[in-house]
Design a protein around this motif. Structure first.
Motif, PDB file in Angstrom:
ATOM      1  N   ASN A   1      18.231 -15.695  -3.104  1.00 46.38           N
ATOM      2  CA  ASN A   1      17.598 -16.744  -2.307  1.00 46.38           C
ATOM      3  C   ASN A   1      18.558 -17.881  -1.977  1.00 46.38           C
TER       4      ASN A   1
ATOM      5  N   LEU B   1       1.222 -15.215  -5.671  1.00 49.54           N
ATOM      6  CA  LEU B   1       1.509 -15.506  -4.280  1.00 49.54           C
ATOM      7  C   LEU B   1       0.530 -16.544  -3.742  1.00 49.54           C
TER       8      LEU B   1
ATOM      9  N   ALA C   1       8.790  -5.851   3.499  1.00 53.70           N
ATOM     10  CA  ALA C   1       7.826  -6.308   4.501  1.00 53.70           C
ATOM     11  C   ALA C   1       6.402  -6.112   3.994  1.00 53.70           C
ATOM     12  N   ARG C   2       6.219  -5.127   3.103  1.00 61.35           N
ATOM     13  CA  ARG C   2       4.874  -4.901   2.587  1.00 61.35           C
ATOM     14  C   ARG C   2       4.587  -5.732   1.340  1.00 61.35           C
ATOM     15  N   PHE C   3       5.620  -5.928   0.528  1.00 62.64           N
ATOM     16  CA  PHE C   3       5.353  -6.549  -0.773  1.00 62.64           C
ATOM     17  C   PHE C   3       5.878  -7.968  -0.938  1.00 62.64           C
ATOM     18  N   HIS C   4       6.895  -8.321  -0.215  1.00 59.28           N
ATOM     19  CA  HIS C   4       7.529  -9.629  -0.395  1.00 59.28           C
ATOM     20  C   HIS C   4       7.937  -9.861  -1.841  1.00 59.28           C
ATOM     21  N   SER C   5       8.573  -8.862  -2.435  1.00 59.97           N
ATOM     22  CA  SER C   5       9.055  -9.033  -3.798  1.00 59.97           C
ATOM     23  C   SER C   5      10.577  -9.151  -3.762  1.00 59.97           C
ATOM     24  N   LYS C   6      11.070 -10.167  -4.431  1.00 62.19           N
ATOM     25  CA  LYS C   6      12.524 -10.385  -4.437  1.00 62.19           C
ATOM     26  C   LYS C   6      13.243  -9.239  -5.138  1.00 62.19           C
TER      27      LYS C   6
ATOM     28  N   LYS D   1      -0.454 -11.092  -6.628  1.00 61.68           N
ATOM     29  CA  LYS D   1      -1.241 -11.662  -5.538  1.00 61.68           C
ATOM     30  C   LYS D   1      -1.651 -13.093  -5.863  1.00 61.68           C
TER      31      LYS D   1
ATOM     32  N   LYS E   1      -0.053  -6.109 -10.001  1.00 60.67           N
ATOM     33  CA  LYS E   1      -0.114  -6.347  -8.564  1.00 60.67           C
ATOM     34  C   LYS E   1      -1.105  -7.476  -8.264  1.00 60.67           C
TER      35      LYS E   1
ATOM     36  N   HIS F   1      14.393  -6.274  -3.206  1.00 64.05           N
ATOM     37  CA  HIS F   1      15.664  -6.459  -2.500  1.00 64.05           C
ATOM     38  C   HIS F   1      16.840  -6.116  -3.402  1.00 64.05           C
TER      39      HIS F   1
ATOM     40  N   LYS G   1      18.149 -12.571   0.109  1.00 66.09           N
ATOM     41  CA  LYS G   1      16.755 -12.367  -0.298  1.00 66.09           C
ATOM     42  C   LYS G   1      16.560 -12.424  -1.813  1.00 66.09           C
TER      43      LYS G   1
ATOM     44  N   PHE H   1       2.925   5.599   3.036  1.00 69.60           N
ATOM     45  CA  PHE H   1       1.715   6.412   2.985  1.00 69.60           C
ATOM     46  C   PHE H   1       0.785   6.179   1.789  1.00 69.60           C
TER      47      PHE H   1
END
Lengths: 688, 114
Positions: free
Chosen positions: A551, A688, A107-112, A685, A681, A115, A548, A610
């Motif tokens: 896909n 993405l 939910a934070r990263f959306h990285s496959k 982005k 990262k 998963h 996920k 955190f």
């Protein structure tokens, strides 16, 4: 027979329940999280049911009965883990998450790839946790229903596959609710009955046929000398034994004696019977061929071997202590206490109190005793309890397991260290202890079948209330485990071969009905936990890996089908492993599952919640490092080397509990890799 | 619980916006997380002391403290009871905070309508 009837009724009831809730699982939401509509109280008790596994009911009670306070450490650690779950993870996770911990991370990263890593660790933890449940099922079913171990495992596996693959979380919620309610209630009934009956140095118990009997008094023979060699004829003159041999192995001295037991033939010589150590043993006469026989004045006698331990008493005089044995000969013939193993020739139950300390003014005589005074009696330095011991020797081409009893002072029984031996200053033992406490404290939060249940209620408030119900009921149960374990000692119902049977055997001391009910509950305990784990595993594979990561464009129906297929596959795998791992201690295996969970999942969970600088690469690396490091240390440690048939000293890693190394390693990995991949990262982005 | 088929293409800034929306909808999130952490550290400290005593001075566990019970039993049972107590306290604090926020919102609405 009653146990079998109750057992069958339970299965029919659970299958009926599963069918009833089948309608709720037509959608993915219904299958995984029961549409988020489970009432918070039901959910809380179901959390309890899912959490209190075979390790809690059979394992902890057994470990307390065999090792005292160290078993209770598991109770404390298992419960304390809930503090981390409720205070640190529950709120952020519920806001982030969907079905699984992988969803929450993604939910934070959306990285496959997250998963993939998360589904891998979830699957590994589930399997580590499933195996002991299956082993527990076999251990439980084998003596209770008189069927082989593997049948117990197969029955549990089959029922769970039908329940889970059939209806998913909706049915398992209610199965776990019923199980937890019954387990806590009946444990309280046994503890109440035990305290009301009171304790004494001599207790009556029941044998394998359910008959009330006095426990067998194991003998001690004094040699009355502090310097070998011994004049065995003289030493044994007043006994019914003759000397056969003396050996030194495993830093101990063992003596083989022999005694004769009169054999009675029945049914024209087709059947035989004899009395040995208070047990009436009968069987087909062809079994007599396995024994050494002798005729004296037309009477037939069996010459039975008997093993004794040679040790020194407090005055340095040598004494012989009578042992029980299981001998497995080259031709795989199995003998118990010198006679062929059979339903009525099993190891005798042991344990008990031999002296009461004065602290609590309780003199025994089976008078009712209060719960605090009961604990006080057990922790008195002048109280003496008898605990089982086990050694393995090789003799005459046979492998012989020797089972004895050793007196232990109350204060030593009721302080940490009986199992982990932390009091002797050994640094590795101390590290193992700290490592285990760390794994238990942090592992709970990271167990996939616990987290998934946070999603089965409608909002944060309900999730919080569920957790409080769970903590309270789990806490109550764990306090009861202390009484169940100590009650099993006081009742002299310890099976030297398996500590896992202590709680059910304590129930038997209070009659067959209670015993049968506890059997059914213990079965349901395994069932409920296995069901929860298989739902979590199927979620990890169908939701995280297939949907996920790969896909695959799956419809709701296909998702449920994939989850059910996974439930079936994981169920079959765990049945096979459950059969293969027969004989491995249940608590020992569950401790590993906690260590793997604490090392693989917890650092990722904490840092995602955190630490804003965490990157997908950092999370993935830490999960994989956690899994590999924890499992690697386990596989290279002394416990596994013993299982491989090697010696503990040969182990490549001296630790038996990995969390103290693997958990910090996983945290360091996430920090280092995240800092190194800050650029990555940014790239992600941009991508993405 | 629908699958987010476009999740690979959601920029992180939008996620931050989502989180902000959740926090706006429930202004007590931060409070709950803070209280959770405080209670966690309290429990963690008590738990660590127990482990430290067991490792470094296990004989101390034999000390009779209350009700004729050894420190080990007293502390062990205490850890279980403390966990239940702190969980109840946490829930109570969260509920009180929720009520206070609701009350404040109601009075703000009232004053706005006047």
């Amino acid at each position: 027979m009653l146990a079998i009837i109750l057992f069958v009724l339970f299965i029919v009831f659970l299958l009926g329940l599963s069918w009833f809730f089948y309608k709720q699982s037509k959608t993915a939401d219904g299958y995984f999280v029961a549409d988020g509509q489970i009432h918070w109280f039901v959910n809380g008790v179901a959390l309890t049911g899912g959490y209190l596994s075979a390790a809690s009911f059979l394992g902890i009670c057994g470990m307390i009965a065999f090792h005292g306070f160290d078993g209770f450490l598991y109770s404390i650690g298992f419960l304390s883990g809930w503090v981390v779950a409720l205070f640190v993870v529950a709120e952020p996770f519920r806001r982030l998450g969907k079905y699984t911990f992988a969803d929450a991370l993604a939910a934070r990263f959306h990285s496959k790839s997250i998963h993939f890593a998360a589904s891998f660790s979830t699957l590994m933890i589930c399997i580590f946790y499933l195996v002991p449940q299956m082993v527990g099922a076999g251990v439980l079913i084998e003596p209770l229903l008189g069927i082989p171990h593997y049948w117990g495992v197969i029955i549990v596996g089959a029922v769970v596959i039908v329940v889970v693959a059939g209806a998913g979380m909706a049915s398992t919620t209610y199965v776990q609710f019923i199980k937890a309610s019954m387990m806590i209630s009946f444990s309280a009934v046994i503890v109440g009955a035990m305290l009301f009956r009171g304790i004494d140095t001599e207790v009556e118990t029941r044998d394998i046929t359910g008959q009330t009997v006095s426990p067998y008094e194991f003998q001690t023979i004094e040699t009355e000398t502090d310097s070998p060699p011994f004049q065995w004829e003289e030493v044994l003159a007043k006994t019914e034994y003759i000397f056969k041999d003396k050996i030194a192995q495993r830093e101990q001295k063992w003596v083989l004696l022999q005694k004769k037991a009169e054999v009675h033939l029945h049914n024209d010589g087709e059947k035989f019977s004899l009395t040995h150590r208070g047990q009436d043993i009968s069987g087909d006469s062809d079994k007599l061929e396995e024994l050494e026989l002798k005729e004296i004045e037309e009477e037939k006698y069996a010459l039975l071997p008997s093993w004794w331990k040679l040790s020194q008493d407090s005055d340095d005089n040598y004494q012989l202590k009578e042992l029980q044995d299981i001998t497995i000969e080259r031709r795989r013939r199995r003998q118990v206490n010198g006679l062929p193993a059979s339903f009525d020739n099993r190891l005798l139950l042991v344990g008990g109190l031999s002296e009461f300390g004065p602290r609590s003014d309780y003199e025994g005589n089976n008078k009712p005793i209060g719960p605090l005074r009961f604990l006080s009696v057990f922790s008195d330095p002048e109280t003496q309890v008898k605990l089982p011991t086990r050694d393995v020797i090789d003799y005459g081409g046979a492998r012989i397991q020797l089972f004895g009893q050793e007196p232990v002072q109350g204060n030593i029984l009721m302080r940490p260290g009986g199992y982990f031996e932390i009091g002797n200053g050994n640094i590795w033992n101390q590290l193992n202890f700290i490592s285990l406490m760390l794994a238990l404290f942090f592992g709970t939060t990271a167990l996939p079948h616990v987290l998934i249940r946070y999603y089965t209620v409608k909002d944060d408030k309900s999730a919080r209330k569920s957790s409080i119900v769970a903590i309270s009921s789990i806490g109550l149960f764990y306090i009861l485990t202390l009484y169940l374990g100590l009650g099993a000692i006081a009742s002299g119902v310890l099976n030297p071969l398996s500590d896992n049977m202590s709680a059910p055997l304590l129930a038997r001391a209070f009659g067959e009905v209670l015993f049968a009910i506890i059997t059914a509950i213990a079965f349901a305990t395994v069932l409920g936990t296995v069901a929860g784990l298989i739902v979590a595993a199927s979620g990890a594979v169908s939701n995280d890996f297939l949907d996920k990561f790969l896909n695959l464009d799956m419809s709701e129906k296909t998702k449920v089908l994939a989850a059910r297929s996974t439930a079936f596959t994981v169920g079959v795998i765990s049945v096979i492993l459950g059969i293969l791992f027969r004989g491995v201690n249940v608590g020992f295996l569950v401790g590993w599952a906690f260590a793997v969970a604490a090392s693989a999942n917890l650092p990722a969970i904490i840092m995602v919640v955190f630490w804003k600088k965490a990157t997908p690469a950092g999370i993935i690396s830490s999960i994989l490092v956690g899994v590999v490091a924890s499992i690697g240390i386990i596989l290279m440690g002394p416990d596994m080397f013993e299982i491989y048939g090697l010696t503990r000293a040969d182990a490549w890693v001296p630790l038996t509990q990995p969390a103290i190394i693997s958990m910090p390693l996983s945290f360091i990995t996430i920090v280092v890799v995240s800092l190194l991949t800050k650029q990555g990262k940014l790239n992600e982005k941009h991508k993405l | 619980m629908e699958k987010n088929s476009a999740e690979e293409t959601i920029p992180e800034t939008e996620l931050d916006k989502d989180t902000a929306i959740i926090e706006e909808a429930d202004p007590n999130v931060k409070y709950r997380e803070k209280m959770g952490l405080i209670l966690f550290f309290i429990y963690g400290f008590v738990y660590s002391v127990f482990v430290a005593v067991a490792v470094f001075n296990v004989e101390l566990m034999d000390t009779v403290v209350m009700f004729e019970l050894n420190l080990s039993i007293f502390y062990g049972l205490g850890l279980i009871i403390l966990a239940v107590f702190l969980a109840a306290l946490y829930s109570l604090l969260c509920n009180l905070k929720n009520r206070a926020t609701e009350k404040a919102n109601n009075s703000a609405q009232k004053s706005g309508s006047i």
